[in-house]
Design an enzyme around this catalytic site. Structure first.
Site, mmCIF file in Angstrom:
data_model
loop_
_atom_site.group_PDB
_atom_site.id
_atom_site.type_symbol
_atom_site.label_atom_id
_atom_site.label_comp_id
_atom_site.label_asym_id
_atom_site.label_seq_id
_atom_site.Cartn_x
_atom_site.Cartn_y
_atom_site.Cartn_z
ATOM 1 N N HIS A 1 3.542 3.076 -8.789
ATOM 2 C CA HIS A 1 3.342 1.658 -9.108
ATOM 3 C C HIS A 1 4.580 1.072 -9.798
ATOM 4 O O HIS A 1 4.963 -0.066 -9.531
ATOM 5 C CB HIS A 1 2.110 1.476 -10.002
ATOM 6 C CG HIS A 1 0.827 1.885 -9.326
ATOM 7 N ND1 HIS A 1 0.508 1.508 -8.044
ATOM 8 C CD2 HIS A 1 -0.217 2.640 -9.767
ATOM 9 C CE1 HIS A 1 -0.684 2.002 -7.724
ATOM 10 N NE2 HIS A 1 -1.130 2.710 -8.744
ATOM 11 N N LEU A 26 11.742 -19.959 -3.499
ATOM 12 C CA LEU A 26 10.612 -19.182 -2.984
ATOM 13 C C LEU A 26 9.318 -19.481 -3.757
ATOM 14 O O LEU A 26 9.309 -19.514 -4.980
ATOM 15 C CB LEU A 26 10.918 -17.680 -3.092
ATOM 16 C CG LEU A 26 9.816 -16.764 -2.541
ATOM 17 C CD1 LEU A 26 9.754 -16.841 -1.015
ATOM 18 C CD2 LEU A 26 10.030 -15.314 -2.991
ATOM 19 N N ASP A 48 0.831 -1.205 0.000
ATOM 20 C CA ASP A 48 0.000 0.000 0.000
ATOM 21 C C ASP A 48 0.869 1.259 0.000
ATOM 22 O O ASP A 48 1.985 1.254 0.535
ATOM 23 C CB ASP A 48 -0.909 -0.007 1.243
ATOM 24 C CG ASP A 48 -2.065 0.982 1.096
ATOM 25 O OD1 ASP A 48 -2.322 1.459 -0.030
ATOM 26 O OD2 ASP A 48 -2.715 1.285 2.111
HETATM 27 C C1 FPP Z 1 -1.487 0.147 -3.497
HETATM 28 O O1 FPP Z 1 -1.075 1.485 -3.559
HETATM 29 C C2 FPP Z 1 -0.891 -0.633 -4.572
HETATM 30 C C3 FPP Z 1 -1.575 -1.204 -5.595
HETATM 31 C C4 FPP Z 1 -3.034 -1.098 -5.748
HETATM 32 C C5 FPP Z 1 -0.871 -1.938 -6.680
HETATM 33 C C6 FPP Z 1 0.317 -2.777 -6.282
HETATM 34 C C7 FPP Z 1 1.032 -3.191 -7.494
HETATM 35 C C8 FPP Z 1 2.372 -3.189 -7.694
HETATM 36 C C9 FPP Z 1 3.366 -2.895 -6.654
HETATM 37 C C10 FPP Z 1 2.974 -3.478 -9.023
HETATM 38 C C11 FPP Z 1 2.539 -4.673 -9.777
HETATM 39 C C12 FPP Z 1 2.976 -5.988 -9.269
HETATM 40 C C13 FPP Z 1 3.759 -6.875 -9.944
HETATM 41 C C14 FPP Z 1 3.797 -8.299 -9.526
HETATM 42 C C15 FPP Z 1 4.592 -6.491 -11.072
HETATM 43 P P1 FPP Z 1 -2.174 2.616 -3.724
HETATM 44 O O2 FPP Z 1 -2.250 2.988 -5.150
HETATM 45 O O3 FPP Z 1 -3.464 2.144 -3.124
HETATM 46 O O4 FPP Z 1 -1.535 3.760 -2.881
HETATM 47 P P2 FPP Z 1 -2.304 4.939 -2.144
HETATM 48 O O5 FPP Z 1 -3.139 4.295 -1.050
HETATM 49 O O6 FPP Z 1 -1.198 5.778 -1.613
HETATM 50 O O7 FPP Z 1 -3.144 5.628 -3.161
#
Ligand code: FPP
Length: 236
Positions: A30, A124, A13
């Site tokens: 991201h 893993l 997050d």
């Molecule tokens: C939450 O941050 C994160 C996500 C919804 C996406 C997580 C995805 C990745 C790290 C990349 C893709 C994964 C792979 C396997 C390549 P948020 O956008 O909710 O953050 P915020 O709460 O600050 O808005």
């Protein structure tokens, strides 16, 4: 370190907030988050952790702006296509959980190819939750069981029966769940599997998560007494 979790689950997050703080578009968070995740797979394995499961895209994340959904799908597509070499080098097995029927055909094919290429690997166990919701997973499992068995079986359904129909079938439950960026909620992640997991909430955003942050979580975990509803020696 003593007492390392066998299975670590992470709610990634704070990508958006990390980017905003730096004056960058949310998508930059991201992109950085995906890099950090690739490194983290190697770091956790070196700590002795055998399973890493991450929440990459929830069944609710489709509600985000279309350019953000498109970027996340691109990152996931790229990951499925480009990470075979690194996974093989690290002997890592990659799996995807979630409702794959809701994904584009080409992404489903790339996922199947990566899962197949790495299925014999013994390092893993890396699991990506994609179009995943914990309630949805349980409903899909019940539907699957009821389509395969008669009413008598369903009437006597056991916890083991249900667990064996979940996307995580065969995997141990998470010992430790980390969520980054200060929020303290579960957001529909692994609802069944985290019944007895320990929780750790890190203040830093996912793109800032690193080995030192992981060590803090592991130290906290190793100091805890897990009782699984019972008592431990000395408490009786
Ligand atoms: C939450 O941050 C994160 C996500 C919804 C996406 C997580 C995805 C990745 C790290 C990349 C893709 C994964 C792979 C396997 C390549 P948020 O956008 O909710 O953050 P915020 O709460 O600050 O808005």
């Amino acid at each position: 370190m003593a007492n390392v979790p066998v299975h670590l689950a992470i709610i990634l997050d704070g990508n958006g907030r990390w980017a905003k703080k730096k004056g960058l578009p949310r998508n930059a968070g991201h992109v950085q988050g995906a890099h950090v995740l690739e490194d983290m797979c190697e770091i956790v394995w070196n700590k002795g952790i055998k399973y890493l499961t991450v929440y990459a895209f929830s069944s609710e994340n489709w509600k985000r702006p279309s350019d953000e959904v498109a970027l996340l799908m691109k990152l996931l597509r790229d990951y499925m296509k480009n990470s075979v070499k690194r996974a093989m080098k690290n002997n890592m097995r990659v799996r995807v959980i979630g409702d794959k029927n809701g994904l584009d055909e080409d992404l489903r094919v790339s996922i199947a190819e990566l899962e197949d290429a790495t299925k014999g690997n013994t390092g893993l166990n890396f699991t990506i939750a994609l179009n995943y919701g914990g309630r949805d997973e349980i409903v899909r499992a019940v539907r699957k069981l009821s389509s395969e068995h008669d009413a008598e079986f369903m009437k006597n359904l056991s916890e083991d029966d249900l667990a064996s129909a979940l996307d995580t079938s065969g995997m141990p439950d998470p010992d430790l769940l980390i969520r980054t960026c200060g929020e303290e909620r579960i957001s529909n992640f692994l609802l069944w599997q985290i019944s007895y997991s320990e929780f750790y909430f890190a203040d830093c955003a996912w793109p800032d998560f690193n080995e030192a942050e992981l060590d803090k979580a592991l130290e906290s975990y190793s100091s805890r007494t897990r009782r699984f509803g019972g008592l431990v020696k000395g408490e009786e």
